[in-house]
Design a protein around this motif. Structure first.
Motif, mmCIF file in Angstrom:
data_model
loop_
_atom_site.group_PDB
_atom_site.id
_atom_site.type_symbol
_atom_site.label_atom_id
_atom_site.label_comp_id
_atom_site.label_asym_id
_atom_site.label_seq_id
_atom_site.Cartn_x
_atom_site.Cartn_y
_atom_site.Cartn_z
ATOM 1 N N SER A 87 24.913 5.569 -12.308
ATOM 2 C CA SER A 87 24.210 5.988 -13.510
ATOM 3 C C SER A 87 23.639 7.393 -13.419
ATOM 4 N N SER A 88 23.875 8.113 -12.333
ATOM 5 C CA SER A 88 23.303 9.453 -12.203
ATOM 6 C C SER A 88 24.108 10.458 -13.015
ATOM 7 N N MET A 138 21.291 0.330 -17.837
ATOM 8 C CA MET A 138 22.577 0.827 -18.285
ATOM 9 C C MET A 138 22.575 1.042 -19.791
ATOM 10 N N ALA A 139 21.914 0.134 -20.522
ATOM 11 C CA ALA A 139 21.838 0.272 -21.976
ATOM 12 C C ALA A 139 21.017 1.506 -22.350
ATOM 13 N N LYS A 140 19.968 1.777 -21.562
ATOM 14 C CA LYS A 140 19.143 2.961 -21.807
ATOM 15 C C LYS A 140 19.969 4.233 -21.634
ATOM 16 N N LEU A 141 20.802 4.266 -20.619
ATOM 17 C CA LEU A 141 21.669 5.421 -20.377
ATOM 18 C C LEU A 141 22.680 5.605 -21.508
ATOM 19 N N ILE A 145 24.280 8.659 -26.390
ATOM 20 C CA ILE A 145 24.630 8.650 -27.816
ATOM 21 C C ILE A 145 23.700 9.586 -28.590
ATOM 22 N N ILE A 146 22.411 9.505 -28.322
ATOM 23 C CA ILE A 146 21.448 10.373 -29.008
ATOM 24 C C ILE A 146 21.701 11.833 -28.657
#
Length: 171
Positions: free
Chosen positions: A101-102, A1-4, A9-10
């Motif tokens: 998360s998709s 979830m943090a990766k998503l 953000i990026i």
């Protein structure tokens, strides 16, 4: 979830900077202007809470408004895009088609679905943007032509960006 979260953000920062410093100066005789920053809103997770989606859409639009010196026109257009996104996803996807998360991209959905998704959402965004910018029915045909050409230009850019960043489905 943090990766998503970090990925979104990026993507948001890169698309906003590209819009402000690159795509702001690109246009075709004031008839077609690209707005690929809306891709940041399109590729948010499918099950994002609606309130959070509207807040992110407003903040995205107001950020662009500060650089374009427009008074909330992009914010209103991004809110319109968020509403159209909710309606489109509710009409075309079922709850078991995607997880929390998709993201609605080519990697998760089909190319045809994403092309229609990008075209419809960019049409809603550009319609709200140009109609609020002109705020008149004078030269309605010119405004409609600008909406259509800008919509096509933006959709082509979004699909190209998505094809460049394409990832296969994880099944």
């Amino acid at each position: 979830m943090a990766k998503l979260f970090i990925e979104n953000i990026i993507r948001f920062i890169v698309l906003i900077l590209a819009q402000v410093f690159l795509f702001k100066n690109i246009g075709y005789y004031n008839l077609a202007s690209p707005f690929p920053y809306i891709m940041a809103l399109m590729l948010l997770p499918a099950k994002i809470p609606k309130v959070l989606l509207f807040v992110i859409a407003f903040l995205t639009g107001i950020t662009i408004d500060t650089f374009y010196d427009t008074l909330g026109i992009h914010a209103a257009a991004c809110i319109t895009l968020a509403w159209a996104r909710i309606v489109f996803i509710n009409l075309t996807l079922q709850d078991d088609d995607y997880d929390a998360s998709s993201t609605p991209g080519i990697g998760q959905m089909s190319f045809r679905w994403f092309l229609i998704y990008a075209l419809i959402l960019s049409f809603f965004h550009h319609s709200a943007l140009y109609i609020l910018e002109v705020f008149s029915l004078n030269n309605f045909l010119y405004t409609l032509t600008s909406i259509l050409f800008s919509c096509i230009f933006t959709t082509i850019l979004i699909v190209l960006f998505e094809l460049i960043l394409y990832r296969r489905k994880k099944r």
